[in-house]
Design an enzyme around this catalytic site. Structure first.
Site, PDB file in Angstrom:
ATOM      1  N   HIS A   1      -3.818  17.927  69.099  1.00 49.76           N
ATOM      2  CA  HIS A   1      -3.540  16.488  69.108  1.00 49.76           C
ATOM      3  C   HIS A   1      -4.185  15.830  70.329  1.00 49.76           C
ATOM      4  O   HIS A   1      -4.733  14.737  70.243  1.00 49.76           O
ATOM      5  CB  HIS A   1      -2.029  16.232  69.093  1.00 49.76           C
TER       6      HIS A   1
ATOM      7  N   LEU B   1     -13.589  -5.551  67.123  1.00 47.55           N
ATOM      8  CA  LEU B   1     -12.966  -4.629  66.159  1.00 47.55           C
ATOM      9  C   LEU B   1     -11.454  -4.842  66.074  1.00 47.55           C
ATOM     10  O   LEU B   1     -10.782  -4.965  67.096  1.00 47.55           O
ATOM     11  CB  LEU B   1     -13.249  -3.187  66.614  1.00 47.55           C
TER      12      LEU B   1
ATOM     13  N   ASP C   1      -7.143  14.542  60.064  1.00 48.01           N
ATOM     14  CA  ASP C   1      -6.441  15.770  59.696  1.00 48.01           C
ATOM     15  C   ASP C   1      -7.078  16.986  60.369  1.00 48.01           C
ATOM     16  O   ASP C   1      -8.292  16.994  60.612  1.00 48.01           O
ATOM     17  CB  ASP C   1      -6.487  15.929  58.158  1.00 48.01           C
TER      18      ASP C   1
HETATM   19  C1  FPP Z   1      -3.131  15.575  61.684  1.00 49.09           C
HETATM   20  O1  FPP Z   1      -3.365  16.891  62.102  1.00 49.09           O
HETATM   21  C2  FPP Z   1      -2.893  14.686  62.799  1.00 49.09           C
HETATM   22  C3  FPP Z   1      -1.720  14.023  63.078  1.00 49.09           C
HETATM   23  C4  FPP Z   1      -0.508  14.147  62.262  1.00 49.09           C
HETATM   24  C5  FPP Z   1      -1.571  13.159  64.244  1.00 49.09           C
HETATM   25  C6  FPP Z   1      -2.763  12.349  64.610  1.00 49.09           C
HETATM   26  C7  FPP Z   1      -2.635  11.932  65.999  1.00 49.09           C
HETATM   27  C8  FPP Z   1      -3.607  11.891  66.919  1.00 49.09           C
HETATM   28  C9  FPP Z   1      -5.004  12.193  66.659  1.00 49.09           C
HETATM   29  C10 FPP Z   1      -3.298  11.558  68.322  1.00 49.09           C
HETATM   30  C11 FPP Z   1      -2.777  10.191  68.638  1.00 49.09           C
HETATM   31  C12 FPP Z   1      -3.405   9.049  67.944  1.00 49.09           C
HETATM   32  C13 FPP Z   1      -3.783   7.882  68.518  1.00 49.09           C
HETATM   33  C14 FPP Z   1      -4.077   6.744  67.627  1.00 49.09           C
HETATM   34  C15 FPP Z   1      -3.962   7.706  69.965  1.00 49.09           C
HETATM   35  P1  FPP Z   1      -2.349  18.014  61.646  1.00 49.09           P
HETATM   36  O2  FPP Z   1      -1.370  18.215  62.751  1.00 49.09           O
HETATM   37  O3  FPP Z   1      -1.738  17.648  60.338  1.00 49.09           O
HETATM   38  O4  FPP Z   1      -3.288  19.248  61.510  1.00 49.09           O
HETATM   39  P2  FPP Z   1      -3.116  20.495  60.528  1.00 49.09           P
HETATM   40  O5  FPP Z   1      -3.156  19.973  59.121  1.00 49.09           O
HETATM   41  O6  FPP Z   1      -4.290  21.348  60.845  1.00 49.09           O
HETATM   42  O7  FPP Z   1      -1.810  21.148  60.873  1.00 49.09           O
END
Ligand code: FPP
Length: 260
Positions: A52, A146, A35
């Site tokens: 991201h 893993l 997050d």
């Molecule tokens: C949460 O941050 C993150 C996500 C919804 C997406 C997670 C994806 C990645 C890290 C990239 C791709 C993953 C892989 C497995 C290669 P948020 O956008 O909710 O952040 P915020 O709460 O600060 O808005």
């Protein structure tokens, strides 16, 4: 026999890993709610996608460190059922990022003996993402290191509804009776069948919520909240989480004396 293992850690990092391995149990299964990508970007005046993008670096480092430490299962909450409600351009960018990450990383994951799996309603992902995902799963299916589970279009309630539906169908068909419905049987109908429950749940960005992640499976997991945003979460943060986990007493509803 597959003799490949994760590439070993180097220098000071190897020493830190050794220390962790010697000082207690390494969790068998770690689950992560990644997050704070958007907030990381916002505090730097960058578009959300930059967060991201940087988050992928954290995924890379966490996967590598888990492999080196001998963690057997790592489940990453990469895209929830609810994430489909985000603005269309963010969803499209996330899908493209996922596709690119799978395409660029699969060979390395394979070399490091990582086996890729997925949980979630993956049929709802764009076809190109599904293709990269199934390619990674297929290519790595013989690996013995893993087990990396990518939770995609996943939610805990989706998993439970799907399980209940299948149990109802099998009961109606007469393959099982209501008396046979036990915790063990329910586990067999969940998407995490044959996977041990997470020992440790890590959530980043200081939020104290489960957010519809592995609702059944997290029943006895130790929860560790990291205050850093996911793009800042690198192996040293992971080591801090594991060190903290090693200091906990897991009683599973019993009292300390019973554990001795
Ligand atoms: C949460 O941050 C993150 C996500 C919804 C997406 C997670 C994806 C990645 C890290 C990239 C791709 C993953 C892989 C497995 C290669 P948020 O956008 O909710 O952040 P915020 O709460 O600060 O808005």
């Amino acid at each position: 026999m597959n003799v490949r293992g994760a590439e070993p850690a180097k220098g000071n990092d190897a020493a830190l890993q050794q220390e962790l391995k010697q000082s207690g149990n390494i969790p068998v299964h770690i689950a992560v709610i990644m997050d704070g990508n958007g907030r990381w970007a916002k505090t730097r005046g960058l578009p959300r996608i930059a967060g991201h993008n940087e988050g992928v670096e954290s995924v890379r480092d966490t996967v590598e460190a888990c492999g080196q430490l001998g963690v057997k299962y790592l489940t990453l909450y990469a895209f929830s059922t609810e994430n489909w409600k985000r603005p269309q351009d963010e969803v499209s960018m996330l899908m493209r990022l996922l596709m690119r990450a799978l395409r660029d990383e699969t060979d390395k994951l394979h070399r490091n003996n990582v086996r890729v799996h997925t949980i979630g309603e993956t049929q709802s992902l764009p076809r190109e993402v599904q293709a990269e995902l199934y390619d990674a799963i297929e290519k790595t299916k013989e690996n013995t290191g893993l087990n990396l589970f990518l939770a995609l279009s996943y939610s805990g309630r989706w998993d439970l509804v799907r399980a209940v539906k299948r149990i109802a169908e099998d009961t109606q068909a007469g393959t099982i009776t209501p008396e046979q419905v036990t915790e063990q049987l329910i586990e067999c109908y969940l998407s995490t069948k044959n996977v041990p429950d997470p020992d440790l749940l890590i959530r980043t960005s200081g939020e104290m919520r489960i957010s519809n992640f592995l609702l059944w499976q997290l029943a006895y997991s130790e929860i560790y909240i990291s205050n850093c945003y996911w793009p800042q979460f690198r192996r040293n943060e992971l080591y801090a989480a594991i060190r903290n986990y090693q200091s906990r007493e897991r009683r599973f509803g019993m009292v300390s004396e019973q554990l001795k």
